[in-house]
Design a protein around this motif. Structure first.
Motif, PDB file in Angstrom:
ATOM      1  N   LYS A  11     -18.995  16.413 -36.217  1.00  0.00           N
ATOM      2  CA  LYS A  11     -18.919  16.993 -37.555  1.00  0.00           C
ATOM      3  C   LYS A  11     -17.604  16.632 -38.229  1.00  0.00           C
ATOM      4  O   LYS A  11     -17.548  16.457 -39.454  1.00  0.00           O
ATOM      5  N   ALA A  12     -16.549  16.506 -37.440  1.00  0.00           N
ATOM      6  CA  ALA A  12     -15.255  16.074 -37.984  1.00  0.00           C
ATOM      7  C   ALA A  12     -15.395  14.689 -38.599  1.00  0.00           C
ATOM      8  O   ALA A  12     -14.904  14.418 -39.698  1.00  0.00           O
ATOM      9  N   ALA A  13     -16.096  13.798 -37.879  1.00  0.00           N
ATOM     10  CA  ALA A  13     -16.316  12.445 -38.389  1.00  0.00           C
ATOM     11  C   ALA A  13     -17.142  12.471 -39.668  1.00  0.00           C
ATOM     12  O   ALA A  13     -16.862  11.730 -40.619  1.00  0.00           O
ATOM     13  N   LYS A  14     -18.143  13.335 -39.701  1.00  0.00           N
ATOM     14  CA  LYS A  14     -18.999  13.432 -40.878  1.00  0.00           C
ATOM     15  C   LYS A  14     -18.207  13.912 -42.092  1.00  0.00           C
ATOM     16  O   LYS A  14     -18.376  13.397 -43.207  1.00  0.00           O
ATOM     17  N   SER A  15     -17.339  14.889 -41.885  1.00  0.00           N
ATOM     18  CA  SER A  15     -16.538  15.431 -42.993  1.00  0.00           C
ATOM     19  C   SER A  15     -15.612  14.365 -43.569  1.00  0.00           C
ATOM     20  O   SER A  15     -15.520  14.210 -44.796  1.00  0.00           O
ATOM     21  N   VAL A  16     -14.949  13.617 -42.692  1.00  0.00           N
ATOM     22  CA  VAL A  16     -14.042  12.561 -43.157  1.00  0.00           C
ATOM     23  C   VAL A  16     -14.826  11.431 -43.800  1.00  0.00           C
ATOM     24  O   VAL A  16     -14.406  10.864 -44.813  1.00  0.00           O
ATOM     25  N   SER A  17     -15.978  11.114 -43.229  1.00  0.00           N
ATOM     26  CA  SER A  17     -16.821  10.051 -43.779  1.00  0.00           C
ATOM     27  C   SER A  17     -17.289  10.392 -45.188  1.00  0.00           C
ATOM     28  O   SER A  17     -17.298   9.537 -46.086  1.00  0.00           O
ATOM     29  N   ASN A  18     -17.661  11.644 -45.406  1.00  0.00           N
ATOM     30  CA  ASN A  18     -18.101  12.078 -46.740  1.00  0.00           C
ATOM     31  C   ASN A  18     -16.948  12.060 -47.749  1.00  0.00           C
ATOM     32  O   ASN A  18     -17.151  11.766 -48.925  1.00  0.00           O
ATOM     33  N   THR A  19     -15.750  12.376 -47.264  1.00  0.00           N
ATOM     34  CA  THR A  19     -14.582  12.417 -48.155  1.00  0.00           C
ATOM     35  C   THR A  19     -14.184  11.020 -48.619  1.00  0.00           C
ATOM     36  O   THR A  19     -13.887  10.810 -49.799  1.00  0.00           O
ATOM     37  N   TYR A  20     -14.197  10.068 -47.680  1.00  0.00           N
ATOM     38  CA  TYR A  20     -13.722   8.722 -48.005  1.00  0.00           C
ATOM     39  C   TYR A  20     -14.845   7.703 -48.186  1.00  0.00           C
ATOM     40  O   TYR A  20     -14.574   6.521 -48.431  1.00  0.00           O
ATOM     41  N   SER A  21     -16.096   8.162 -48.066  1.00  0.00           N
ATOM     42  CA  SER A  21     -17.261   7.269 -48.226  1.00  0.00           C
ATOM     43  C   SER A  21     -17.139   6.013 -47.366  1.00  0.00           C
ATOM     44  O   SER A  21     -17.241   4.877 -47.840  1.00  0.00           O
ATOM     45  N   THR A  22     -16.897   6.228 -46.078  1.00  0.00           N
ATOM     46  CA  THR A  22     -16.760   5.119 -45.136  1.00  0.00           C
ATOM     47  C   THR A  22     -17.406   5.485 -43.807  1.00  0.00           C
ATOM     48  O   THR A  22     -17.481   6.668 -43.434  1.00  0.00           O
ATOM     49  N   PHE A  23     -17.850   4.468 -43.082  1.00  0.00           N
ATOM     50  CA  PHE A  23     -18.508   4.661 -41.792  1.00  0.00           C
ATOM     51  C   PHE A  23     -17.502   4.652 -40.637  1.00  0.00           C
ATOM     52  O   PHE A  23     -17.840   4.970 -39.501  1.00  0.00           O
ATOM     53  N   THR A  24     -16.251   4.315 -40.938  1.00  0.00           N
ATOM     54  CA  THR A  24     -15.215   4.178 -39.914  1.00  0.00           C
ATOM     55  C   THR A  24     -15.071   5.404 -39.005  1.00  0.00           C
ATOM     56  O   THR A  24     -14.920   5.244 -37.778  1.00  0.00           O
ATOM     57  N   PRO A  25     -15.106   6.631 -39.531  1.00  0.00           N
ATOM     58  CA  PRO A  25     -14.954   7.802 -38.655  1.00  0.00           C
ATOM     59  C   PRO A  25     -16.002   7.860 -37.544  1.00  0.00           C
ATOM     60  O   PRO A  25     -15.703   8.292 -36.428  1.00  0.00           O
ATOM     61  N   TYR A  26     -17.232   7.415 -37.849  1.00  0.00           N
ATOM     62  CA  TYR A  26     -18.281   7.446 -36.834  1.00  0.00           C
ATOM     63  C   TYR A  26     -17.995   6.452 -35.710  1.00  0.00           C
ATOM     64  O   TYR A  26     -18.272   6.727 -34.533  1.00  0.00           O
ATOM     65  N   ILE A  27     -17.446   5.307 -36.062  1.00  0.00           N
ATOM     66  CA  ILE A  27     -17.072   4.315 -35.050  1.00  0.00           C
ATOM     67  C   ILE A  27     -15.956   4.869 -34.164  1.00  0.00           C
ATOM     68  O   ILE A  27     -15.975   4.741 -32.937  1.00  0.00           O
ATOM     69  N   PHE A  28     -14.978   5.525 -34.816  1.00  0.00           N
ATOM     70  CA  PHE A  28     -13.859   6.125 -34.081  1.00  0.00           C
ATOM     71  C   PHE A  28     -14.369   7.177 -33.101  1.00  0.00           C
ATOM     72  O   PHE A  28     -13.983   7.192 -31.927  1.00  0.00           O
ATOM     73  N   VAL A  29     -15.267   8.040 -33.556  1.00  0.00           N
ATOM     74  CA  VAL A  29     -15.801   9.110 -32.715  1.00  0.00           C
ATOM     75  C   VAL A  29     -16.679   8.546 -31.595  1.00  0.00           C
ATOM     76  O   VAL A  29     -16.713   9.102 -30.489  1.00  0.00           O
ATOM     77  N   ALA A  30     -17.356   7.444 -31.865  1.00  0.00           N
ATOM     78  CA  ALA A  30     -18.166   6.806 -30.817  1.00  0.00           C
ATOM     79  C   ALA A  30     -17.284   6.415 -29.633  1.00  0.00           C
ATOM     80  O   ALA A  30     -17.662   6.608 -28.467  1.00  0.00           O
ATOM     81  N   PHE A  31     -16.097   5.886 -29.940  1.00  0.00           N
ATOM     82  CA  PHE A  31     -15.163   5.509 -28.871  1.00  0.00           C
ATOM     83  C   PHE A  31     -14.612   6.741 -28.158  1.00  0.00           C
ATOM     84  O   PHE A  31     -14.320   6.692 -26.955  1.00  0.00           O
ATOM     85  N   VAL A  32     -14.481   7.841 -28.889  1.00  0.00           N
ATOM     86  CA  VAL A  32     -14.037   9.087 -28.248  1.00  0.00           C
ATOM     87  C   VAL A  32     -15.075   9.543 -27.233  1.00  0.00           C
ATOM     88  O   VAL A  32     -14.743   9.898 -26.090  1.00  0.00           O
ATOM     89  N   TYR A  33     -16.358   9.518 -27.655  1.00  0.00           N
ATOM     90  CA  TYR A  33     -17.438   9.889 -26.730  1.00  0.00           C
ATOM     91  C   TYR A  33     -17.472   8.961 -25.518  1.00  0.00           C
ATOM     92  O   TYR A  33     -17.626   9.406 -24.377  1.00  0.00           O
ATOM     93  N   LEU A  34     -17.325   7.663 -25.759  1.00  0.00           N
ATOM     94  CA  LEU A  34     -17.338   6.694 -24.664  1.00  0.00           C
ATOM     95  C   LEU A  34     -16.187   6.950 -23.688  1.00  0.00           C
ATOM     96  O   LEU A  34     -16.338   6.807 -22.472  1.00  0.00           O
ATOM     97  N   GLY A  35     -15.041   7.347 -24.242  1.00  0.00           N
ATOM     98  CA  GLY A  35     -13.898   7.670 -23.398  1.00  0.00           C
ATOM     99  C   GLY A  35     -14.164   8.884 -22.517  1.00  0.00           C
ATOM    100  O   GLY A  35     -13.838   8.887 -21.327  1.00  0.00           O
ATOM    101  N   ILE A  36     -14.770   9.908 -23.109  1.00  0.00           N
ATOM    102  CA  ILE A  36     -15.106  11.120 -22.344  1.00  0.00           C
ATOM    103  C   ILE A  36     -16.097  10.789 -21.242  1.00  0.00           C
ATOM    104  O   ILE A  36     -15.946  11.227 -20.094  1.00  0.00           O
TER     105      ILE A  36
END
Length: 216
Positions: A172-197
Motif C-alpha cells: 500500500k505504501a508503494a501504491k500511495s507513492v505511485s499515485n502521488t507521482y504517477s510512476t510505476f517505480t515504487p512497485y518495482i522497489f517493493v518487488a525487490f523488498v519482497y524478494l529480499g524477505i
C-alpha cells in the motif's frame, strides 16, 4: 530523488506492519496447528467433526473474504454485536486461516511416522506427551519442513491483503507513492523488498532443515 524521499520512509513503516502480521501469525498458528492436528486425530466423533468443519471452512474460503467477514460481519451478528479493530480482525483472520493450513501439513507429517514407533514408546513406558514432543514431533517437523516452508513464504505475500482494511503495508505504501507521482517505480522497489524477505526466509528454512538431518 523526491520519490524515494517519500517511498523509503513509507516502505519502512509498511514493512513493520508486514513483518508484525507475519511474525504473530507464525508464532501463534504453528503451536495451535499442532494442537488442532492432535484434536483431529481424536476418536471422539464430535471433536473430529468440529475440527474437520473448521479446516474445511478456513481452507475453502478466501483469506480476503475472511478478513472482511471478521472486520465487517461480526458487527452485524445480533448474538455477537462486537466490532473488531482493524488489527484485531487481521490477526484473528490470519491466525485462523494459517492454523488450518498448518494443521493439514502437520497431520500429514504425523501420518508418515511408522506406527511401530508409537507402539515402541508405549513398550518403553513413555508418557504420550513425552513421546510425542521428544520422539515423534522432531521427525514430523523434519518431514514437513519443505511443505511448511512453502506456506510460510505464501504467508509473507499474503500479508499484502491487509490493505483491504485500510492498513498500510509495504504494498500500500508503494501504491500511495505511485499515485502521488504517477510512476510505476515504487512497485518495482517493493518487488525487490519482497524478494529480499523471501530470500532471508528461504535461507533460514534451509538452515533449520539442515539441523533436522539427524532424523534422516
Amino acid at each position: 530523488m523526491k520519490i524515494f524521499e517519500m517511498l523509503i520512509p513509507m516502505t519502512w513503516e509498511g514493512l513493520k506492519v508486514t513483518m508484525s502480521v507475519f511474525a504473530i501469525t507464525l508464532i501463534v498458528s504453528l503451536p495451535l496447528a499442532i494442537f488442532v492436528a492432535l484434536l483431529k486425530g481424536s476418536k471422539n466423533k464430535y471433536i473430529y467433526k468440529f475440527t474437520s468443519a473448521y479446516i474445511y471452512v478456513m481452507r475453502g474460503t478466501p483469506l480476503l473474504l475472511q478478513l472482511m467477514f471478521i472486520f465487517f460481519g461480526f458487527h452485524y451478528i445480533p448474538v455477537i454485536g462486537y466490532a473488531f479493530t482493524r488489527y484485531q480482525a487481521i490477526y484473528i483472520a490470519f491466525i485462523l486461516n494459517y492454523t488450518a493450513y498448518f494443521t493439514e501439513i502437520i497431520r500429514g507429517g504425523i501420518n508418515t511416522i511408522d506406527i511401530g514407533q508409537f507402539e515402541a514408546t508405549k513398550v518403553l513406558g513413555m508418557s504420550k506427551s513425552f513421546a510425542f514432543t521428544r520422539i515423534i514431533l522432531p521427525q514430523v517437523m523434519k518431514n514437513i519442513i519443505p511443505s511448511l516452508g512453502n506456506e510460510i513464504i505464501t504467508l509473507v505475500k499474503d500479508t499484502s491483503l491487509v490493505y483491504i482494511l485500510g492498513v498500510t503495508d509495504i504494498l500500500k505504501a508503494a501504491k500511495s507513492v505511485s499515485n502521488t507521482y504517477s510512476t510505476f517505480t515504487p512497485y518495482i522497489f517493493v518487488a525487490f523488498v519482497y524478494l529480499g524477505i523471501i530470500a532471508i526466509m528461504t535461507n533460514i528454512l534451509s538452515s533449520i532443515e539442515s539441523k533436522f538431518d539427524y532424523y534422516r
